[in-house]
Motif scaffolding. Structure first.
Motif, PDB file in Angstrom:
ATOM      1  N   ASP A   1     -52.581   6.497  11.075  1.00  0.00           N
ATOM      2  CA  ASP A   1     -52.642   6.330  12.533  1.00  0.00           C
ATOM      3  C   ASP A   1     -53.226   4.979  12.958  1.00  0.00           C
ATOM      4  O   ASP A   1     -53.469   4.763  14.149  1.00  0.00           O
ATOM      5  CB  ASP A   1     -53.456   7.456  13.200  1.00  0.00           C
ATOM      6  N   ARG A   2     -53.474   4.102  11.997  1.00  0.00           N
ATOM      7  CA  ARG A   2     -53.912   2.753  12.372  1.00  0.00           C
ATOM      8  C   ARG A   2     -52.914   1.720  11.877  1.00  0.00           C
ATOM      9  O   ARG A   2     -52.279   1.021  12.662  1.00  0.00           O
ATOM     10  CB  ARG A   2     -55.301   2.449  11.802  1.00  0.00           C
ATOM     11  N   ASN A   3     -52.762   1.612  10.572  1.00  0.00           N
ATOM     12  CA  ASN A   3     -51.784   0.660  10.023  1.00  0.00           C
ATOM     13  C   ASN A   3     -51.213   1.214   8.727  1.00  0.00           C
ATOM     14  O   ASN A   3     -51.940   1.681   7.854  1.00  0.00           O
ATOM     15  CB  ASN A   3     -52.424  -0.710   9.767  1.00  0.00           C
ATOM     16  N   ALA A   4     -49.896   1.173   8.629  1.00  0.00           N
ATOM     17  CA  ALA A   4     -49.207   1.660   7.438  1.00  0.00           C
ATOM     18  C   ALA A   4     -48.873   0.521   6.488  1.00  0.00           C
ATOM     19  O   ALA A   4     -48.263   0.733   5.440  1.00  0.00           O
ATOM     20  CB  ALA A   4     -47.924   2.388   7.837  1.00  0.00           C
ATOM     21  N   SER A   5     -49.249  -0.695   6.852  1.00  0.00           N
ATOM     22  CA  SER A   5     -48.991  -1.839   5.990  1.00  0.00           C
ATOM     23  C   SER A   5     -50.144  -2.827   6.135  1.00  0.00           C
ATOM     24  O   SER A   5     -50.916  -2.770   7.092  1.00  0.00           O
ATOM     25  CB  SER A   5     -47.664  -2.529   6.358  1.00  0.00           C
ATOM     26  N   VAL A   6     -50.270  -3.727   5.155  1.00  0.00           N
ATOM     27  CA  VAL A   6     -51.290  -4.774   5.199  1.00  0.00           C
ATOM     28  C   VAL A   6     -50.647  -6.059   4.704  1.00  0.00           C
ATOM     29  O   VAL A   6     -49.807  -6.044   3.800  1.00  0.00           O
ATOM     30  CB  VAL A   6     -52.521  -4.391   4.338  1.00  0.00           C
ATOM     31  N   ARG A   7     -51.009  -7.167   5.314  1.00  0.00           N
ATOM     32  CA  ARG A   7     -50.451  -8.465   4.916  1.00  0.00           C
ATOM     33  C   ARG A   7     -51.440  -9.223   4.037  1.00  0.00           C
ATOM     34  O   ARG A   7     -52.630  -9.285   4.348  1.00  0.00           O
ATOM     35  CB  ARG A   7     -50.127  -9.305   6.154  1.00  0.00           C
ATOM     36  N   PHE A   8     -50.940  -9.803   2.957  1.00  0.00           N
ATOM     37  CA  PHE A   8     -51.728 -10.706   2.126  1.00  0.00           C
ATOM     38  C   PHE A   8     -51.245 -12.123   2.441  1.00  0.00           C
ATOM     39  O   PHE A   8     -50.063 -12.448   2.220  1.00  0.00           O
ATOM     40  CB  PHE A   8     -51.518 -10.416   0.639  1.00  0.00           C
ATOM     41  N   LEU A   9     -52.124 -12.948   2.958  1.00  0.00           N
ATOM     42  CA  LEU A   9     -51.772 -14.317   3.333  1.00  0.00           C
ATOM     43  C   LEU A   9     -52.676 -15.293   2.583  1.00  0.00           C
ATOM     44  O   LEU A   9     -53.793 -14.949   2.203  1.00  0.00           O
ATOM     45  CB  LEU A   9     -51.958 -14.543   4.840  1.00  0.00           C
ATOM     46  N   THR A  10     -52.206 -16.516   2.406  1.00  0.00           N
ATOM     47  CA  THR A  10     -53.048 -17.569   1.848  1.00  0.00           C
ATOM     48  C   THR A  10     -53.119 -18.733   2.819  1.00  0.00           C
ATOM     49  O   THR A  10     -52.091 -19.194   3.337  1.00  0.00           O
ATOM     50  CB  THR A  10     -52.534 -18.060   0.482  1.00  0.00           C
ATOM     51  N   GLY A  11     -54.325 -19.203   3.057  1.00  0.00           N
ATOM     52  CA  GLY A  11     -54.516 -20.356   3.928  1.00  0.00           C
ATOM     53  C   GLY A  11     -54.362 -21.661   3.190  1.00  0.00           C
ATOM     54  O   GLY A  11     -54.505 -22.740   3.768  1.00  0.00           O
ATOM     55  N   HIS A  12     -54.075 -21.598   1.887  1.00  0.00           N
ATOM     56  CA  HIS A  12     -53.950 -22.821   1.086  1.00  0.00           C
ATOM     57  C   HIS A  12     -52.604 -23.508   1.337  1.00  0.00           C
ATOM     58  O   HIS A  12     -52.527 -24.728   1.442  1.00  0.00           O
ATOM     59  CB  HIS A  12     -54.103 -22.474  -0.401  1.00  0.00           C
ATOM     60  N   ASP A  13     -51.547 -22.715   1.430  1.00  0.00           N
ATOM     61  CA  ASP A  13     -50.207 -23.266   1.682  1.00  0.00           C
ATOM     62  C   ASP A  13     -49.995 -23.311   3.191  1.00  0.00           C
ATOM     63  O   ASP A  13     -49.473 -22.380   3.796  1.00  0.00           O
ATOM     64  CB  ASP A  13     -49.157 -22.379   1.010  1.00  0.00           C
TER      65      ASP A  13
END
Length: 464
Positions: free
Chosen positions: A348-360
């Motif tokens: 009921d909050r989030n069914a997915s999560v994003r993995f991001l990199t601030g390096h690129d």
């Protein structure tokens, strides 16, 4: 390290002890396992000491120690259990060239006797710098339960065979032979008696003399977020077998300590936004070592498959016909979210999560910020400290609530871990004020759970 651990050769050498009570008995029970010439000075020795003297196991002098009594001694124990008497005898022994140990007086002793696990000739010594004898005894009991009694027999038979095994070349081929003996063939043969063990050694040597050496191989190993207790068993085995360990700059010293002492450690030195070894240089380094026949561990922080440039290094191995495999690790996001008592996804909050990199930054700028700006979204942003203002601007521009919680975890899972609870509105200012210097992971959309125990408290609970 205040006390450097060494094993002193005592066979045929003189050891002197002053004292005849309980403290003397405790030391003598240990010393009698050696082949040292023991001399005890005691005006009123315990009956056990007198019995040992009668049996010829030590030389008992029923008098107080005097000048000249410690000449030629390599070690001296002051065990009179009286501060004045111990100070007098230890001064004599020190002047006459012996290393001194004063029972229950760490500061004035030149050496200490550790807790010992005895599987003669295998000896494990455990020291705590005198700070925690109870802990040393607990570790000793644990090791004694883990190490089979027959280990000493295997080691004794193996020791007699070492010169024969020198027919094998130094390095991996010889290590593989001994590994097979101690961990596979030897224990199986021990149940049939010592003669069977000796025969097994002969057959094993014949086999290893004829088999070809293993070709070079690369293991891409995830070292986890930094806590050595979070290494997988498979990662530990890879480090145990490695001839060469090529590691990232941020691998913790505690994890590097787990590599074999003989292994070559190479710092690949990649550093975001700073001078570093190029990826092409790292690729060439991996291939060059593997082509020499080395078992190579490419040790990467967290999980090797997440923002680790793994594909480029695998491609380099494939082009060079070098075999490889991957050992997964715990990624920093998992350790970071665990440290604040949250989960990356929630019903009921989030069914997915994003993995991001601030390096690129190019790929970072092209991210779908509009979707991430929606309420309830969660992202784990790696290497995002320097991109905090950019993150804030993009999300607010796409409608994100400035009050959205953002948590930054520095050195996740390590003893020096820090948690900075912030919001999207105050993120850049809070990071500047915190002055972070270690690797940090940003959790967008998550705040630390209330009443979370600190990392030190968790460690104490685990030990208890």
């Amino acid at each position: 390290m205040q006390h450097f651990p060494i094993f002193v050769a005592l066979s045929g050498r003189r050891v002197v002890l002053s004292g005849g009570g309980d403290a003397a008995l405790a030391k003598l029970r240990l010393l009698l396992k050696t082949n040292a010439h023991l001399t005890v000075f005691a005006t009123d020795p315990a009956p056990e000491i007198a019995d040992w003297a009668t049996a010829g196991r030590l030389d008992l002098q029923r008098r107080a120690m005097q000048s000249g009594d410690a000449i030629g001694a390599v070690l001296f124990y002051a065990a009179d259990e009286d501060a004045v008497a111990d100070a007098r005898t230890s001064a004599i022994a020190r002047a006459e060239g012996a290393l001194i140990n004063i029972v229950d007086n760490l500061e004035d002793s030149q050496f200490i006797t550790p807790a010992i696990v005895d599987r003669d000739p295998v000896t494990v010594a455990i020291g705590t710098e005198g700070a925690a004898p109870v802990l040393a005894r607990a570790i000793k009991a644990d090791l004694e339960a883990r190490l089979p009694v027959g280990l000493g027999t295997l080691a004794r038979i193996g020791k007699a065979f070492r010169k024969v095994a020198d027919a094998l070349p130094m390095g991996r081929k010889r290590r593989d032979f001994w590994a097979d003996y101690y961990f596979r063939d030897g224990p199986r043969a021990l149940d049939q008696g010592e003669d069977a063990v000796a025969e097994t050694l002969d057959r094993l040597l014949d086999r290893h003399l004829t088999i070809e050496a293993r070709p070079g191989h690369v293991a891409f190993v995830g070292a986890g977020p930094g806590d050595p207790e979070l290494l997988t068993l498979k990662a530990r085995r890879a480090l145990d077998e490695a001839d060469v360990v090529i590691h990232d700059r941020l691998i913790s010293p505690e994890i590097l300590e787990l590599a074999r002492r003989e292994a070559v450690l190479v710092d690949a030195g990649k550093e975001g936004f700073g001078p570093s070894m190029s990826q092409d240089e790292i690729n060439a380094l991996i291939v060059r070592h593997a082509r020499t026949g080395a078992q190579v561990v490419r040790l990467k922080g967290g999980d090797a498959t997440i923002f680790g440039r793994l594909d480029e290094e695998i491609d380099a191995c494939a082009e060079a016909d070098v075999t490889w495999h991957i050992v997964p690790g715990i990624t920093a996001a998992s350790a970071a979210v665990a440290s604040i008592g949250q989960s990356l996804t929630r019903r009921d909050r989030n069914a997915s999560v994003r993995f991001l990199t601030g390096h690129d930054m190019k790929g970072f700028a092209d991210h779908d910020w509009k979707t991430l700006a929606r309420s309830g979204e969660v992202a784990a942003i790696y290497m995002g400290k320097k991109a905090a203002r950019f993150i804030q601007g993009r999300l607010i521009m796409h409608g994100a609530d400035p009050a959205t919680p953002v948590t930054v975890i520095e050195n996740a899972s390590r003893a020096d871990q820090r948690v900075i609870a912030s919001t999207l509105a105050s993120l850049p200012a809070d990071l500047t004020a915190a002055g972070l210097s270690g690797p940090a992971l940003t959790l967008y959309g998550l705040a630390p759970r209330a009443a979370m125990a600190t990392l030190s408290e968790i460690k104490q609970q685990e030990f208890a």
